[in-house]
Design a protein around this motif. Structure first.
Motif, PDB file in Angstrom:
ATOM      1  N   TRP A 161     -36.387  62.855  20.260  1.00 34.14           N
ATOM      2  CA  TRP A 161     -37.399  62.581  19.244  1.00 34.14           C
ATOM      3  C   TRP A 161     -37.690  61.093  19.160  1.00 34.14           C
ATOM      4  O   TRP A 161     -36.923  60.277  19.674  1.00 34.14           O
ATOM      5  N   ALA A 186     -31.718  67.123  22.611  1.00 33.06           N
ATOM      6  CA  ALA A 186     -32.827  66.893  21.669  1.00 33.06           C
ATOM      7  C   ALA A 186     -33.412  65.517  21.918  1.00 33.06           C
ATOM      8  O   ALA A 186     -32.680  64.558  22.183  1.00 33.06           O
ATOM      9  N   VAL A 237     -39.103  67.256  16.952  1.00 32.62           N
ATOM     10  CA  VAL A 237     -38.017  67.130  17.926  1.00 32.62           C
ATOM     11  C   VAL A 237     -38.311  68.038  19.113  1.00 32.62           C
ATOM     12  O   VAL A 237     -38.782  69.167  18.941  1.00 32.62           O
ATOM     13  N   ILE A 271     -27.629  66.878  14.963  1.00 34.20           N
ATOM     14  CA  ILE A 271     -28.935  66.188  14.969  1.00 34.20           C
ATOM     15  C   ILE A 271     -29.274  65.723  13.548  1.00 34.20           C
ATOM     16  O   ILE A 271     -29.668  64.582  13.324  1.00 34.20           O
ATOM     17  N   SER A 300     -42.889  71.613  20.279  1.00 33.30           N
ATOM     18  CA  SER A 300     -41.902  70.837  19.516  1.00 33.30           C
ATOM     19  C   SER A 300     -41.324  71.688  18.387  1.00 33.30           C
ATOM     20  O   SER A 300     -41.890  72.704  17.996  1.00 33.30           O
ATOM     21  N   GLN A 331     -38.321  57.682  17.008  1.00 36.98           N
ATOM     22  CA  GLN A 331     -38.068  57.067  15.707  1.00 36.98           C
ATOM     23  C   GLN A 331     -38.482  55.605  15.815  1.00 36.98           C
ATOM     24  O   GLN A 331     -37.915  54.860  16.621  1.00 36.98           O
TER      25      GLN A 331
END
Lengths: 176, 179
Positions: free
Chosen positions: A145, A143, A132, A167, A124, A147
């Motif tokens: 990730w 990308a 990310v 991003i 990562s 959240q």
């Protein structure tokens, strides 16, 4: 009167004597040490960014959209929203919200509730304090990730710097 | 500064030097160097030349130490030597009058303290005759008493006092606005 004139004449020739002059502090070293100390202090606030791009992580957006299309009912009439020069297209499905917009290049932003199958060994990157996962394939950057309970996927066909900036922009906007 | 005590210390140090006691140099240097340097600098207006001349004065002290008569005025003897040396050097280089450009250059040198105003000194000394200049610089920058200046310049004490007073009056008239 004479005392004042004598004092003024003496003071007017107030020079460093040669032996005092060599003892005089060289301020250049003071500035040098101060600069080194400041830079050393600032280095604690700078977090080096190392980005890992993994081509195996690449997920073609079009393919994903087709998959979701099959599973869920797609909005027949996507919502359009304009913010200054940028035009956003929102497409809400059962578990997925796809936002498409174009600045210099088209950006696909997908927010979905499901987990992404990422192995523990996947490298990562850290962008703005968030973990990310980055992928790169055929000039397209991606990308992924997490959240809260959502997975965010961003795809963009641009250069690397623009992509990273985008991003950060998305993270700062808090996807609102 | 106690002039009488300095005189005694210098006399003692020079006696030791005459007996080849090199340790006496420390005291001689400490007592004479600042005043000789300032006196020389006031006349030559060139920092490095003043430094050279001051060094040469000490070389001459070493060379002619046997000529010093113990018990006489050391400062008068040394300043006589310094005065002669300065005027020999200035005659050689024909730099009796300092040029304005050189002065501007000197003003920006880092050995000058923030309070230094060479243009004031230059204006003050340039309005004096050679003798008046000698009396003023020996007293103000060389730290000599008037009776010591009288010995260096081979003038009567009362004459030195009157020259000094007249010189200051001339400077005040010339630079009244700057005071």
């Amino acid at each position: 009167m004479n005392r004042r004139l004598e004092k003024k004449l003496k003071k007017s020739l107030d020079v460093y004597l040669p032996n005092e002059y060599y003892k005089k502090k060289d301020m250049h070293f003071v500035y040098l040490y101060a600069s080194i100390f400041t830079l050393f202090g600032l280095s604690f606030f700078i977090q080096p960014i190392t980005l890992y791009f993994d081509s195996d992580l690449y997920l073609p957006v079009t393919a994903m959209r087709v998959d979701w299309h099959e599973e869920t009912t797609v909005d027949e009439h996507p919502i359009w929203h304009e913010d200054g020069k940028t035009k956003y297209q929102y497409q809400q499905n059962k578990d997925t919200l796809t936002i498409t917009y174009q600045k210099e290049n088209p950006v696909y932003l997908i927010i979905q509730k499901q987990e992404l199958p990422l192995s523990q060994e996947t490298k990562s990157s850290n962008i703005g304090g968030v973990t990310v996962y980055l992928a790169y394939q055929s000039d397209i950057y991606q990308a992924i990730w997490k959240q809260d309970e959502y997975t965010i996927i961003v795809q963009m066909n641009s250069n690397r710097n623009q992509f990273i900036q985008e991003i950060k922009y998305i993270m700062e906007e808090n996807l609102s | 500064m106690n002039s009488w005590l300095d005189q005694v210390r210098l006399d003692h140090a020079l006696r030791k030097l005459q007996h080849e006691d090199k340790k006496a140099w420390g005291e001689i240097y400490q007592l004479l160097y600042p005043a000789i340097f300032r006196y020389t600098f006031s006349l030559v207006k060139d920092y490095y030349q003043a430094e050279d001349i001051t060094q040469e004065v000490f070389i001459r002290i070493e060379k002619y130490k046997k000529r010093y008569v113990p018990g006489t005025n050391v400062k008068a003897w040394v300043y006589q030597m310094t005065k002669n040396l300065i005027y020999t050097k200035l005659r050689q280089k024909k730099e009796l009058v300092i040029e304005e450009e050189k002065l501007d250059f000197l003003i920006h040198q880092e050995y000058l303290k923030p309070t230094t105003d060479l243009s004031f000194v230059n204006d003050a000394l340039n309005c004096l005759t050679e003798k008046e200049k000698q009396v003023v610089t020996l007293h103000l920058y060389g730290g000599l008493k008037h009776y010591e200046t009288a010995k260096v310049l081979h003038l009567p004490y009362s004459k030195v006092r009157s020259i000094y007073a007249y010189a200051l009056t001339k400077i005040r008239k010339k630079l009244g606005g700057k005071l």
